[in-house]
Design a protein around this motif. Sequence first.
Motif, PDB file in Angstrom:
ATOM      1  N   TYR A   1      -5.583   8.449  -8.935  1.00 25.12           N
ATOM      2  CA  TYR A   1      -4.840   7.623  -9.139  1.00 25.12           C
ATOM      3  C   TYR A   1      -4.791   6.295 -10.304  1.00 25.12           C
ATOM      4  CZ  TYR A   1      -0.640   5.255  -6.093  1.00 25.12           C
ATOM      5  OH  TYR A   1      -0.238   4.577  -6.215  1.00 25.12           O
TER       6      TYR A   1
ATOM      7  N   SER B   1       0.941  -1.003   0.143  1.00 20.22           N
ATOM      8  CA  SER B   1       0.366  -0.180   0.134  1.00 20.22           C
ATOM      9  C   SER B   1       0.992   1.107   0.906  1.00 20.22           C
ATOM     10  CB  SER B   1      -1.327  -0.499   1.009  1.00 20.22           C
ATOM     11  OG  SER B   1      -1.159   1.163   1.620  1.00 20.22           O
ATOM     12  N   ALA B   2       1.942   1.067   0.801  1.00 19.76           N
ATOM     13  CA  ALA B   2       2.875   2.477   1.250  1.00 19.76           C
ATOM     14  C   ALA B   2       3.690   2.599  -0.153  1.00 19.76           C
ATOM     15  CB  ALA B   2       3.436   2.118   2.385  1.00 19.76           C
TER      16      ALA B   2
ATOM     17  N   GLY C   1       4.314   3.350  -3.790  1.00 22.15           N
ATOM     18  CA  GLY C   1       3.213   2.996  -5.181  1.00 22.15           C
ATOM     19  C   GLY C   1       3.922   4.346  -6.136  1.00 22.15           C
ATOM     20  N   LEU C   2       2.560   5.014  -6.673  1.00 26.57           N
ATOM     21  CA  LEU C   2       3.164   6.032  -7.823  1.00 26.57           C
ATOM     22  C   LEU C   2       3.801   7.169  -6.737  1.00 26.57           C
ATOM     23  CD1 LEU C   2       0.184   6.622  -9.850  1.00 26.57           C
ATOM     24  CD2 LEU C   2       2.592   4.931 -10.796  1.00 26.57           C
ATOM     25  N   GLY C   3       4.017   7.089  -5.575  1.00 30.26           N
ATOM     26  CA  GLY C   3       3.935   8.339  -4.787  1.00 30.26           C
ATOM     27  C   GLY C   3       5.764   8.067  -4.427  1.00 30.26           C
ATOM     28  N   ASN C   4       6.311   6.912  -4.416  1.00 23.61           N
ATOM     29  CA  ASN C   4       7.615   6.936  -3.995  1.00 23.61           C
ATOM     30  C   ASN C   4       8.563   6.797  -5.706  1.00 23.61           C
ATOM     31  OD1 ASN C   4       6.026   4.960  -2.506  1.00 23.61           O
ATOM     32  ND2 ASN C   4       7.780   4.607  -1.480  1.00 23.61           N
TER      33      ASN C   4
ATOM     34  N   PHE D   1       1.488  10.781   2.163  1.00 25.90           N
ATOM     35  CA  PHE D   1       1.078  10.216   0.976  1.00 25.90           C
ATOM     36  C   PHE D   1       1.557   8.786   0.726  1.00 25.90           C
ATOM     37  CE2 PHE D   1       0.539   9.653  -3.770  1.00 25.90           C
ATOM     38  CZ  PHE D   1      -1.160   9.821  -3.525  1.00 25.90           C
ATOM     39  N   SER D   2       2.821   8.782   0.798  1.00 29.39           N
ATOM     40  CA  SER D   2       3.602   7.884   0.508  1.00 29.39           C
ATOM     41  C   SER D   2       3.547   6.584   1.767  1.00 29.39           C
ATOM     42  CB  SER D   2       5.264   8.142   0.787  1.00 29.39           C
ATOM     43  OG  SER D   2       6.064   7.130   0.098  1.00 29.39           O
TER      44      SER D   2
ATOM     45  N   SER E   1       0.810   6.080   2.877  1.00 28.83           N
ATOM     46  CA  SER E   1      -0.379   5.760   3.167  1.00 28.83           C
ATOM     47  C   SER E   1      -1.306   6.181   4.320  1.00 28.83           C
ATOM     48  CB  SER E   1      -0.568   4.620   2.530  1.00 28.83           C
ATOM     49  OG  SER E   1      -0.137   3.731   1.294  1.00 28.83           O
TER      50      SER E   1
HETATM   51  N1  PHE Z   1       1.151   5.271  -0.859  1.00 25.28           N
HETATM   52  C1  PHE Z   1       0.700   5.696  -1.800  1.00 25.28           C
HETATM   53  C2  PHE Z   1       1.939   6.272  -2.710  1.00 25.28           C
HETATM   54  O1  PHE Z   1       2.067   5.741  -2.816  1.00 25.28           O
HETATM   55  C3  PHE Z   1      -0.809   5.989  -2.382  1.00 25.28           C
HETATM   56  C4  PHE Z   1      -1.800   6.109  -0.937  1.00 25.28           C
HETATM   57  C5  PHE Z   1      -2.322   7.074  -0.178  1.00 25.28           C
HETATM   58  C6  PHE Z   1      -2.350   4.945  -0.939  1.00 25.28           C
HETATM   59  C7  PHE Z   1      -3.184   7.255   0.718  1.00 25.28           C
HETATM   60  C8  PHE Z   1      -3.204   4.427   0.225  1.00 25.28           C
HETATM   61  C9  PHE Z   1      -3.389   5.456   0.806  1.00 25.28           C
HETATM   62  O2  PHE Z   1       1.350   6.278  -3.557  1.00 25.28           O
END
Ligand code: PHE
Length: 527
Positions: free
Chosen positions: A147, A24-25, A27-30, A268-269, A271
């Motif tokens: 997303y 979950s953590a 993701g696109l954010g990383n 965000f990263s 989650s």
């Molecule tokens: N953490 C995910 C990312 O880094 C985005 C995300 C945010 C997922 C909130 C779940 C809840 O891309």
Amino acid sequence: MSTTTATREQWSGPLGFILAAAGSAVGLGNIWKFPYIVGENGGGAFVIVYLLCIAVIGAPVMMCEFALGRHTQRNPVGAFKALSPKSSILAHLVGLGVLLSGIFLLLFRCWGWGALLIGLGLLIIRHGWVLVGVMGVVAGFTILAFYSVVAGWTLGYVWKAISGQLAFTEVAAAKTHFGHFIQNPAWALGCHFTFMLLCVLIVYRGITAGIERWSKILMPLLVLIILALIIRSLTLPNAMVGVRFYLTPDFSKINTDSVLIALGQAFFSLSLGMGAMMTYGSYLDRKANLFTSTLSVVGLDTLIALIAGLAIFPAVFAQGFNPDAGPGLVFQVLPTVFNQIPLGAFWAFLFFVLLLIAALTSGISLLEVATAYFVDERGWPRRRAVVVVGGAIFILGSLCAISVSDWARLEWIHTGLVQIFGTTKASFFDTIDNLSSNWFLPLGGLFISLFTGWIWGTKYALDEIRHGSSNFGDVHLISLIAGLKDDPSHNASVHVVTLASLWGIFIRFISPVAVLIAFLHTIGWLG
Ligand code: PHE
């Protein structure tokens, strides 16, 4: 009607849970966002600020979410319902404040915002803390909506890499191609649909057979791919120039803005702030160690964000491209970069598969939050919940997808919004992104730490964390670090400084104050 705890599924073990939460953590954010904001905000100096935010705010808040979820064995709404007091002065004060601001705005003839705030104020007074959970479920919808659009683009690019459509010789050509791609309704909506379908199919199977099983397959694959890409990137001639650009600290670029960006990115990263970790925690049993789980998830997330930059920047520099391409970096610059190295199409393919996997394991966690709500609170069968929620998110996301193209077909929605709220010319996509990332997550994080610290109480939260993790609350911090925790004389029965006492201070004071300042700054009320 709500399902009983006995029939609720659980992770089959700690590894499954940690991989799912890390999925979950990460993701696109990383992979998409972190490298370019580091590049834009002072390299290594920004990384230090980010690490501080993670340690002081991110990790403590994640422990709160895990504890709240596991203790109540419920989705975010159910969790707050179970633990909220009958009436909370803090909630009433916040509600009253919001209500009064609404009335104030009406006096200034801001009808839309005024009415919205009055309604919200009344809701807060009536429902109190449960609204934090509701906000989490709503955020699950709105975040996944945009997303999934971006994730759809990565899916499209996987296909393009396979079919050899990414052989660009210049960035300008890649840019035009990307522009045509996201404005083509069949592609944009088709890819968005396919990505949502994948999420629905996984979450449909439930916790162990769906989310856990796929996290166990996809996360190791993700690590392998990223390592392969790093090796490729670092062995290109001139790669070190890229590493230097990425990591050399430039403290002159650190200011309030970069600190805020770091904090927002941390939420965000990881989650955090919308109950994704709470929901995942709710499928845990009492044996799991919440402290080491938090460390593993935070560690994996941070590590992958950091090394994603090592896969990207050396390649960009080695081929002599400009790194400040920002958000367009991965869709415009990278394909062009890959095209110049041997077997370019293969590396491009691997890279977009990496992005897709990262997005998928995050997407399923977002979908699971809203699904768990309908299953726990409304008594829906999981399958119905997944399909209905997934369908609704697909529709909302389609509006986002349409709004970034130039179809101008959503103009009526936009004009309506401008008339009611007087908003700027941001697209629906940007509005939803901004609402979720800059409002829902920080506010959620703020209230989750306030709730744990002051309403539920650190003592009760610690009682929950203690199951499976006695070192956290019962061992003197210095003895623990020194490796003397089993020596009786170093572990007196009256403990002053434990990990838990540090955590309590972070949760009650530091996180709420920091997040509040950051939030007020982001929405423009400070500085
Ligand atoms: N953490 C995910 C990312 O880094 C985005 C995300 C945010 C997922 C909130 C779940 C809840 O891309």
